[in-house]
Design an enzyme around this catalytic site. Structure first.
Site, PDB file in Angstrom:
ATOM      1  N   CYS A 186      52.194  21.653 -27.565  1.00  0.00           N
ATOM      2  CA  CYS A 186      51.465  22.458 -28.487  1.00  0.00           C
ATOM      3  C   CYS A 186      52.233  23.780 -28.856  1.00  0.00           C
ATOM      4  CB  CYS A 186      49.981  22.447 -28.373  1.00  0.00           C
ATOM      5  SG  CYS A 186      49.365  20.785 -27.644  1.00  0.00           S
ATOM      6  N   HIS A 315      43.713  29.177 -29.496  1.00  0.00           N
ATOM      7  CA  HIS A 315      44.375  27.723 -29.626  1.00  0.00           C
ATOM      8  C   HIS A 315      43.434  26.832 -29.692  1.00  0.00           C
ATOM      9  CE1 HIS A 315      47.062  24.641 -28.752  1.00  0.00           C
ATOM     10  NE2 HIS A 315      46.646  24.267 -27.905  1.00  0.00           N
ATOM     11  N   THR A 319      38.565  20.788 -26.334  1.00  0.00           N
ATOM     12  CA  THR A 319      38.268  20.329 -24.945  1.00  0.00           C
ATOM     13  C   THR A 319      37.575  21.122 -23.970  1.00  0.00           C
ATOM     14  OG1 THR A 319      40.439  21.017 -24.066  1.00  0.00           O
ATOM     15  CG2 THR A 319      40.687  18.810 -25.320  1.00  0.00           C
ATOM     16  N   PRO A 320      36.835  20.521 -23.265  1.00  0.00           N
ATOM     17  CA  PRO A 320      36.059  21.450 -22.148  1.00  0.00           C
ATOM     18  C   PRO A 320      36.838  22.297 -21.183  1.00  0.00           C
ATOM     19  CG  PRO A 320      35.232  18.973 -22.260  1.00  0.00           C
ATOM     20  CD  PRO A 320      36.300  18.966 -23.050  1.00  0.00           C
ATOM     21  N   ALA A 321      37.941  21.851 -20.568  1.00  0.00           N
ATOM     22  CA  ALA A 321      38.637  22.772 -19.628  1.00  0.00           C
ATOM     23  C   ALA A 321      39.670  23.692 -20.652  1.00  0.00           C
ATOM     24  CB  ALA A 321      39.611  21.858 -18.981  1.00  0.00           C
ATOM     25  N   GLU A 326      40.929  29.289 -21.619  1.00  0.00           N
ATOM     26  CA  GLU A 326      41.318  30.436 -22.926  1.00  0.00           C
ATOM     27  C   GLU A 326      40.198  31.337 -23.167  1.00  0.00           C
ATOM     28  OE1 GLU A 326      43.099  30.709 -27.397  1.00  0.00           O
ATOM     29  OE2 GLU A 326      42.172  28.722 -26.717  1.00  0.00           O
ATOM     30  N   LYS A 344      41.239  24.732 -35.834  1.00  0.00           N
ATOM     31  CA  LYS A 344      41.539  23.331 -35.554  1.00  0.00           C
ATOM     32  C   LYS A 344      40.260  22.493 -36.270  1.00  0.00           C
ATOM     33  CE  LYS A 344      44.975  23.524 -32.028  1.00  0.00           C
ATOM     34  NZ  LYS A 344      45.166  24.947 -32.149  1.00  0.00           N
ATOM     35  N   HIS A 349      44.122  19.187 -34.651  1.00  0.00           N
ATOM     36  CA  HIS A 349      45.294  19.558 -33.533  1.00  0.00           C
ATOM     37  C   HIS A 349      46.682  19.263 -33.986  1.00  0.00           C
ATOM     38  CE1 HIS A 349      47.289  21.095 -30.488  1.00  0.00           C
ATOM     39  NE2 HIS A 349      46.676  20.783 -29.494  1.00  0.00           N
ATOM     40  N   PHE A 384      50.356  21.431 -23.916  1.00  0.00           N
ATOM     41  CA  PHE A 384      50.139  20.331 -22.636  1.00  0.00           C
ATOM     42  C   PHE A 384      51.154  20.453 -21.567  1.00  0.00           C
ATOM     43  CE2 PHE A 384      49.795  15.970 -21.128  1.00  0.00           C
ATOM     44  CZ  PHE A 384      48.432  15.767 -21.064  1.00  0.00           C
TER      45      PHE A 384
END
Length: 397
Positions: A186, A315, A319-321, A326, A344, A349, A384
């Site tokens: 990404c 970014h 997503t939870p994590a 960030e 996004k 994305h 990623f």
């Protein structure tokens, strides 16, 4: 690097770092074609995510394929695009998307001006992608007979190969300078700005066409689905009840030139920072240490303090994590004083094309009435596997 041209391209280089500007840009996403459509969508808060209906109908015969309950950002009309005869061997969804994007905002004419002004061998072509022509390869494998060969009409080098999009754009624009592709998930099409700037500052080229193209394919849809990272509804970055990403597709392009040579400047490329988490194959460091390194590096290169940034394009994958990591990284550097958002939720994305799309949003924020006037914006792209890049753009003076 194409053709080993780099050695013959070198010129005498001053140790003084010359300012680089963005002289033009364009972006095509699920919200529409070109800058005007993107700006209108942002102002109207009009998103382009739709319930997923993507997938060739012939895949149903394999029995194992099922529709994924998620939302995607699909660019309409790609099936009907026909590439010109001299580019026909590049035909795939990714390059059709690139061709569509190149025809927006008079970008082809501006690229032709670069070629004429600097020479075809003095303009770099650097792109980011993660999918490349993956959909074409999926179709080819499904079309093969048993254990037989792939269909003869499948051109690996010009479709699935990651270099395909850079080769295609260079051929389409008539450019023969250094060209290559960055594929770091990404962060791919954010890192192209830094890569181009290094070539320019080293005297290898005088200008660059940078960008990113990523198109929908089954590998990413089913792959992220297997990781339970797809949202069953339009993604909601940083929401307390966020449930995952919405995959999109898009194409974006920008022209980089030295400030003293460019006929116009839409923004300065003030700084960039790159880092690698080296933490986990798919998860960021929980405190966003790699993200912090990228943002601090961008600020340092730009010679700025955190309080001078007027907006942060996060970014924000939803997503939870990732959002937690960030958020912690941004808070560690900026506190809670800088307006921040992720776009996004508008177009999804874009994976390898996320960086260029977010850069386009950041450039619009500098040049259009999207809130309070600001001098500098920061755009984050965190890949990623932990490959991170942050860009700082400044208002053109």
């Amino acid at each position: 690097m194409r053709g080993g041209r780099i050695a013959s391209c070198l010129r005498t280089v001053s140790h003084e770092r010359k300012p680089i500007v963005v002289s033009d840009f364009t972006a095509t996403t699920a919200v529409g074609l070109g800058k005007a459509a993107l700006l209108d969508a942002l102002r109207a808060r009009r998103g382009g995510l739709r319930s997923c209906e993507f997938g060739p109908p012939e895949l149903a015969q394999f029995g194992r394929m099922h529709r994924i309950e998620t939302y995607i950002g699909e660019v309409e009309g790609l099936a009907g695009i026909e590439l010109p005869a001299h580019l026909a061997s590049f035909d795939c969804r990714n390059n059709r998307l690139a061709w569509l994007g190149l025809h927006q905002d008079n970008f082809l004419a501006e690229a032709a001006r670069l070629r004429k002004q600097y020479g075809e061998d003095r303009v770099a072509v650097i792109f980011g992608t993660s999918t490349s022509g993956m959909l074409q390869a999926e179709w080819a494998y499904h079309a093969r007979a048993g254990d037989g060969p792939l269909p003869r009409e499948f051109h690996y080098a010009n479709t699935l190969n990651c270099y395909s999009v850079a080769s295609f754009v260079a051929e389409a624009l008539g450019l023969s300078g250094p060209s290559y592709v960055v594929s770091t998930a990404c962060s791919s099409s954010a890192k192209v700005f830094a890569a181009a700037a290094r070539l320019m500052q080293a005297g290898v080229v005088d200008a660059a066409v940078v960008g990113g193209v990523d198109s929908l394919c089954l590998t990413t849809l089913y792959g992220f689905g297997s990781l339970s990272l797809l949202s069953p509804a339009p993604c909601r970055p940083f929401a307390v009840d966020r449930t995952g990403i919405s995959i999109g597709e898009g194409a974006g392009f920008a022209l980089l030139e030295f400030a003293d040579k460019a006929p116009k400047a839409l923004a300065s490329l003030a700084g960039w920072g790159e880092s690698s988490d080296a933490h986990h194959m798919s998860s960021p460091h929980p405190d966003g240490l790699g993200a912090q390194m990228a943002m601090r590096g961008a600020l340092e290169r730009a010679g700025l303090k955190p309080e001078q940034i007027g907006y942060i394009n996060l970014h924000g994958t939803a997503t939870p994590a990732n959002d937690v990591a960030e958020g912690r990284a941004v808070a560690a550097i900026f506190g809670d004083a800088v307006p921040s958002s992720s776009t996004k939720a508008w177009f999804g994305h874009l994976l390898g094309a996320a960086g260029i799309a977010e850069a386009a949003v950041s450039l619009l924020a500098l040049n259009e009435d999207l809130g309070t006037e600001m001098k500098y914006v920061l755009s984050n792209s965190f890949g990623f596997g932990g490959s991170n890049c942050s860009l700082v753009f400044g208002r053109a003076r």
